[in-house]
Every structure is written in C-alpha cells, then in structure tokens.
Design a protein around this motif. Structure first.
Motif: not given
Length: 390
Positions: A164, A181-184, A85-86, A88-89, A82-83
């Motif tokens: 977003r 961010c990631y998947k809201d 992916a975060c 990256s976003e 998750v972190r």
C-alpha cells in the motif's frame, strides 16, 4: 497541473529568480527587468503562458447553488464511514512509523492538508515530524538524517504495509511516499521528517523569541529547514482553527490554483506559483476582513479573494498571535519586505509569498477568472462590501 509538494519549508529567495533561466537577482524589480530584456517576457507573452482554464471549469457555473453542490460532490472529502475508516488507516500507518523509527522519539507533530482539514477528494498530504533527543545538536541531526531515513524506508518496504506504499524520491530531509488508503479508493502523500527536539513541549514567549533570533541569524539554508520543522504544529493549528465553511472556501481556491493556470513549458520551467499554505492564509485573512461570518456565499468569498489577488502588490497581511509587533526580528523583516507580504503567522522571519516568482501571473489569471460566468454581474453583499474598494 497537480499541486506540488513543497520540498522545503522555507523558500530561498525564489521570488527573485527568473522564470525562464532561474538566474537570481537582488530584487523582484531586477528579476522582472531581466525577464523583459533577455527573454522578451511581455504582458501578452505572460497572458499566453499563464492562463489555462480547464474545459468544463467550475468558473463557468452560473449560480451559487451550483458551486455549493460542486464543493459537496467534488471537493469536500467523503464523510461518514469512509472518512472514519480513512482516519483509522492514517493513524495506523503513523503508529507503525513511530514503532519502526530507528531512534527514540520524544514527540510527534502532524501537519499537512489532511491534518488541517483542507484536503480535497483528489489531493491529501500528511506531514509527520518525529523529534528525537538522540540528536546531540542541529549539526548532528543534519549528519544523521540520511541514514535514519534510509533505515526507516527499508523497514517500511519489508513491512506488511508494503503493498500500500509507493515510495517516491527522497528529499534532503524527508522520506516521501504515497499511501493507498481505505480500499485503495483514495490516498495520501506522506512526508516523514526526523528532527532534533529544539523547542520541547512547553513554549514560553521568551523561548519562542530566542528561537526566532537563532532562525533569523542562521545563514545555513539547510539548518533553516530543520529549525522550521519545529513550527509545523503551530502552522497546522493556525489553519485548523478556521471554520468548516472557510476550509471549503480554501478547497475552492486551491482547486482554482490547480485548474486555471497553464502548465509550465520548457520556456518557463522555473516558474513557481504560490504554495497552498500561502493560499490558505490569504483566504483566511479575507474571511477575517468580512468579520469571520459562520455562514457566507462561496461565490462572494471567492470573488473577494480573487479581487485581492488582482492587487497583489498591495497585500500586507500580518498576524501577531506568536510574535509581538515591536519584536526586533519582526521589525527588521518588515522593513525589508517585498509585496505581497504575508509573514508566516508562526515564523516572523519568513514571508510565505517569497516562494513564488509569478504573482503577476496570479493577478492576470484572477482578473480573467472574475470575467467568467460565475461572477458575471455579481455585486458585493454584506459582509463583503469592503471589496468595493478593491
């Protein structure tokens, strides 16, 4: 209470403004005298208007183990995929902003709690300063910023990121929005700030001191904000250099600030609590006093910070990494100091504690916090024995 984003990098004599009517005074003492005389702001009224511990407060825990679990489960950002992916976003939206910025960019500086590593699960902010040589001068920068921000805002809204992004009220110098961010499942509060490239990539001691002199002599509060944007990189680096354990302690202290104070009412709507940056610096200082331990008890560390806040009128914290003790500008600021005195480690012209006019309330809530179950009967242990003198 939510953590408020700073609308400016440097407060303007906020410590001397009344909590009830915002009237300005020459000294903190004059302001406090006015509050007592005109608004009957007594000690009992202060206690009533300042304390607001949330139910099921973490201060009601009774063991260090419970606090460690609380930090890991509720405060520390989720790690792992998750972190990643975060990250990256966040880099993705920053890259897009750089592409769409209406002017050529010479360099980009990143700051905020996300970059420093002091963000929590429910609060993360990212500051981006985009430096451009297209601004002919600081005055030219002042004139053009509104137009540049307007154009950048339009491009963001028309982009594929629009669903977003939740646009928020612009400040004088920044475009502000909330980024889902990631998947809201969480988000970040962004501040995008254009600025003239005043310092360049290499920062010699001479150039730095020349810059500080200009900053000190500048009488225009708006220009001061632009000057200080150039220092964001060094502010972020100072806090980022702390260990992960210290960053967790900072998260605890910021959570304390968020959950232990009563919300301002119509009566004291001009009250301003310390900035998160001030809390970060004071926490780092206390850790340094303990000898910079790698492993330490959160309860002992937090107790030490709270005990220091109780005696806020004694606080004088100075780092000389970016300016020397005998630097004339620093000496002038030091002679005029008000307590608590914590000059920004990267800006000798600014006491980070000046943006609060409620240090007496901070001391009161800290004192009440130390009476909570978490600290009941707790004695200082190595390396925190120095707190016995507080």
């Amino acid at each position: 209470m939510t953590l408020q984003r700073e609308t400016k990098f440097v407060a303007v004599e906020t410590s001397t403004s009344c909590r009830m009517c915002s009237k300005q005074f020459g000294t903190v003492h004059a302001r406090e005298h006015h509050e007592k005389q005109e608004h009957h702001f007594t000690a009992s009224k202060r206690a009533q208007m300042s304390t607001g511990f949330k139910t099921e407060n973490f201060l009601d825990y009774k063991t260090p183990v419970e606090i460690t679990k609380f930090v890991e489960a509720k405060l520390r950002p989720v790690s792992g995929p998750v972190r990643l992916a975060c990250a990256s976003e966040v880099e993705g939206i920053i890259a897009f902003i750089k592409e769409e910025f209406p002017l050529p960019i010479t360099s980009v500086t990143k700051g905020g709690s996300y970059i420093k590593g002091t963000d929590t699960q429910d609060w993360s902010d990212v500051d981006i300063v985009l430096f451009s040589n297209a601004f002919e001068s600081l005055e030219d920068c002042q004139r053009k910023i509104p137009e540049v921000l307007e154009e950048l805002g339009k491009r963001l809204i028309k982009s594929s990121w629009t669903n977003r992004i939740i646009m928020q009220k612009k400040t004088l110098f920044s475009l502000r929005f909330y980024f889902k961010c990631y998947k809201d499942c969480h988000g970040h509060s962004f501040d995008i700030m254009p600025c003239s490239d005043m310092l360049g990539p290499a920062l010699s001691a001479g150039l730095k001191e020349s810059f500080y002199r200009k900053l000190y002599l500048c009488g225009d509060n708006d220009k001061i904000q632009l000057y200080t944007m150039a220092l964001l990189k060094y502010q972020a680096e100072f806090v980022k250099a702390s260990t992960e354990r210290v960053k967790d302690l900072i998260r605890l202290m910021k959570h304390w600030l968020k959950t232990s104070f009563a919300k301002p009412t119509e009566k004291n709507k001009f009250r301003r609590l310390p900035s998160s940056y001030a809390v970060e610096l004071i926490t780092i200082y206390v850790w340094e006093l303990a000898g910079k331990p790698i492993f330490f008890s959160f309860v002992q560390g937090m107790r030490a910070v709270l005990k220091l806040l109780v005696q806020y009128q004694e606080i004088c914290i100075i780092w000389h990494k970016h300016y020397r003790p005998n630097f004339p500008i620093f000496q002038k600021v030091f002679l005029k100091q008000t307590r608590p005195f914590v000059p920004d480690p990267v800006n000798p012209t600014f006491n980070v504690c000046e943006n609060s006019n409620a240090w007496d309330e901070v001391a009161h809530v800290a004192r009440q916090s130390l009476l909570k179950p978490l600290f009941n009967g707790l004695q200082a242990k190595e390396p925190w024995l120095f707190t016995n003198n507080w």
